[in-house]
Design a protein around this motif. Structure first.
Motif, PDB file in Angstrom:
ATOM      1  N   ILE A 223      30.030 -30.088   7.558  1.00  0.00           N
ATOM      2  CA  ILE A 223      29.488 -28.769   7.249  1.00  0.00           C
ATOM      3  C   ILE A 223      28.353 -28.457   8.224  1.00  0.00           C
ATOM      4  O   ILE A 223      27.460 -29.267   8.434  1.00  0.00           O
ATOM      5  N   PHE A 224      28.419 -27.291   8.838  1.00  0.00           N
ATOM      6  CA  PHE A 224      27.340 -26.856   9.716  1.00  0.00           C
ATOM      7  C   PHE A 224      27.183 -25.348   9.585  1.00  0.00           C
ATOM      8  O   PHE A 224      28.022 -24.674   8.976  1.00  0.00           O
ATOM      9  N   SER A 225      26.107 -24.824  10.120  1.00  0.00           N
ATOM     10  CA  SER A 225      25.835 -23.401  10.014  1.00  0.00           C
ATOM     11  C   SER A 225      26.954 -22.600  10.666  1.00  0.00           C
ATOM     12  O   SER A 225      27.175 -22.684  11.873  1.00  0.00           O
ATOM     13  N   GLY A 226      27.675 -21.848   9.854  1.00  0.00           N
ATOM     14  CA  GLY A 226      28.801 -21.073  10.355  1.00  0.00           C
ATOM     15  C   GLY A 226      30.149 -21.718  10.116  1.00  0.00           C
ATOM     16  O   GLY A 226      31.189 -21.106  10.357  1.00  0.00           O
ATOM     17  N   SER A 227      30.169 -22.963   9.622  1.00  0.00           N
ATOM     18  CA  SER A 227      31.451 -23.658   9.456  1.00  0.00           C
ATOM     19  C   SER A 227      32.311 -23.044   8.364  1.00  0.00           C
ATOM     20  O   SER A 227      33.503 -23.347   8.263  1.00  0.00           O
ATOM     21  N   ASN A 228      31.734 -22.159   7.539  1.00  0.00           N
ATOM     22  CA  ASN A 228      32.540 -21.477   6.531  1.00  0.00           C
ATOM     23  C   ASN A 228      33.574 -20.549   7.164  1.00  0.00           C
ATOM     24  O   ASN A 228      34.525 -20.135   6.513  1.00  0.00           O
ATOM     25  N   TRP A 229      33.407 -20.236   8.465  1.00  0.00           N
ATOM     26  CA  TRP A 229      34.375 -19.373   9.143  1.00  0.00           C
ATOM     27  C   TRP A 229      35.374 -20.192   9.960  1.00  0.00           C
ATOM     28  O   TRP A 229      35.869 -19.744  10.985  1.00  0.00           O
ATOM     29  N   VAL A 230      35.685 -21.393   9.495  1.00  0.00           N
ATOM     30  CA  VAL A 230      36.561 -22.284  10.250  1.00  0.00           C
ATOM     31  C   VAL A 230      37.939 -21.668  10.490  1.00  0.00           C
ATOM     32  O   VAL A 230      38.598 -21.954  11.490  1.00  0.00           O
ATOM     33  N   LYS A 231      38.388 -20.789   9.585  1.00  0.00           N
ATOM     34  CA  LYS A 231      39.688 -20.142   9.790  1.00  0.00           C
ATOM     35  C   LYS A 231      39.687 -19.266  11.036  1.00  0.00           C
ATOM     36  O   LYS A 231      40.739 -19.021  11.638  1.00  0.00           O
ATOM     37  N   LEU A 232      38.518 -18.771  11.412  1.00  0.00           N
ATOM     38  CA  LEU A 232      38.417 -17.926  12.594  1.00  0.00           C
ATOM     39  C   LEU A 232      38.156 -18.735  13.859  1.00  0.00           C
ATOM     40  O   LEU A 232      38.463 -18.291  14.961  1.00  0.00           O
ATOM     41  N   MET A 233      37.594 -19.909  13.701  1.00  0.00           N
ATOM     42  CA  MET A 233      37.193 -20.710  14.858  1.00  0.00           C
ATOM     43  C   MET A 233      38.338 -21.485  15.484  1.00  0.00           C
ATOM     44  O   MET A 233      38.258 -21.902  16.627  1.00  0.00           O
ATOM     45  N   GLY A 234      39.372 -21.720  14.727  1.00  0.00           N
ATOM     46  CA  GLY A 234      40.428 -22.576  15.224  1.00  0.00           C
ATOM     47  C   GLY A 234      40.249 -23.986  14.689  1.00  0.00           C
ATOM     48  O   GLY A 234      39.220 -24.324  14.099  1.00  0.00           O
ATOM     49  N   PRO A 235      41.246 -24.842  14.902  1.00  0.00           N
ATOM     50  CA  PRO A 235      41.220 -26.185  14.308  1.00  0.00           C
ATOM     51  C   PRO A 235      40.211 -27.107  14.974  1.00  0.00           C
ATOM     52  O   PRO A 235      39.839 -26.926  16.130  1.00  0.00           O
TER      53      PRO A 235
END
Length: 305
Positions: A223-235
């Motif tokens: 978990i890191f700042s912004g990791s809640n958007w992992v669906k947008l970041m890619g795998p």
């Protein structure tokens, strides 16, 4: 017209359905993660026959109230619900002696650290309610599967006695002293990692065995700042964060060297993408292949009775 049929609920209610309907396409997030992020925050929801149609998530601190998100279902927009919710929170804050409001506090917001610029109507709503634009920021991202040190780095001067590596257990007190002196606002984050024994999440740059720069690493799955958007970041996304160089060693190339080392370590740990949340050095990271992922605007307001 809406009126007496409205029901106001104080306290957390499951609002993922509304989030997914209104924002899910642009900002997808797993239901379990969404609810875990918001369930400890304050919330006021408006319902009709116990069906939630609007809500506001927020938190009141000693010096300010932070608004995390306001969402209204499409069929009930422009009916004053967002204004009603916002006014209720502002009144509650003023009753507690708070006179400043911020949107998406950088340190505490569970979702964004500022308002995404793609939420044009939301930004217009706050500006119309006398909130002030205090500036902008951005996130950056880079695919690092084939990352190699950029060519310009070979031309940079390496100070004699420079050494890069993970913090050693016997250096932890020195590391904390470093942050207490130079970056006290980052001290709690480094202290937390040290308490957990996460030494390989802390990169240090030493000159003649003296720590002069540091950087935190978050590996895929953490978990890191912004990791809640992992669906947008890619795998398999990782993140370097809170990179700092001692005042007397700035102006050279130390930030370049420690950042390059950090990205290579993320790659070794299986990261395919690297993410920088609320970047304040976009031009520098751009030289390493990072591009803008999302833009944000910072909004705040002074409130009074």
């Amino acid at each position: 017209m809406l009126g007496s049929e409205l029901e106001f609920h104080q306290g957390y209610r499951s609002t993922y359905r509304i989030w997914d309907e209104v924002l899910g396409e642009a900002w997808p997030i797993e239901k379990g993660l969404y609810e875990s992020l918001l369930q400890e925050k304050k919330m006021i929801a408006i319902a009709i026959k116990d069906k939630t149609i609007a809500y506001i998530s927020y938190e009141i601190f000693e010096c300010e109230v932070s608004i995390y998100v306001i969402v209204v279902v499409p069929e009930h927009r422009r009916s004053g619900l967002a204004t009603t919710l916002l006014n209720r929170v502002m009144h509650e804050a003023m009753e507690q002696g708070v006179n400043k409001a911020t949107l998406c506090s950088f340190l505490s917001s569970p979702l964004w650290r500022a308002m995404p610029k793609d939420r044009v109507e939301a930004i217009a709503f706050f500006l119309a309610n006398d909130w002030v634009n205090k500036g902008s920021s951005l996130d950056q991202i880079c695919n690092i599967e084939r990352y190699e040190s950029p060519a310009f780095l070979a031309r940079k001067h390496k100070p004699q006695g420079m050494d890069l590596g993970f913090v050693r257990p016997e250096e932890t007190n020195v590391l904390l002293d470093f942050h207490s002196r130079y970056f006290p606002h980052w001290y709690p984050f480094y202290k937390d990692f040290i308490d957990q024994g996460k030494y390989e999440n802390i990169v240090v740059l030493r000159i003649n065995n003296l720590i002069v720069a540091t950087c935190m690493l978050h590996y895929p799955g953490e978990i890191f700042s912004g990791s809640n958007w992992v669906k947008l970041m890619g795998p398999d996304c990782g993140a370097p964060s809170v990179l700092g160089v001692a005042n007397e060693h700035r102006g050279g190339s130390l930030a370049f060297f420690i950042f390059d080392f950090a990205i290579k370590k993320l790659k070794v740990k299986g990261a395919k993408n690297a993410f920088i949340n609320q970047s304040d050095a976009a031009a520098i990271y751009g030289r390493f292949g990072f591009s803008v992922a999302w833009d944000y605007v910072h909004l705040s307001k002074y409130i009074s009775i």
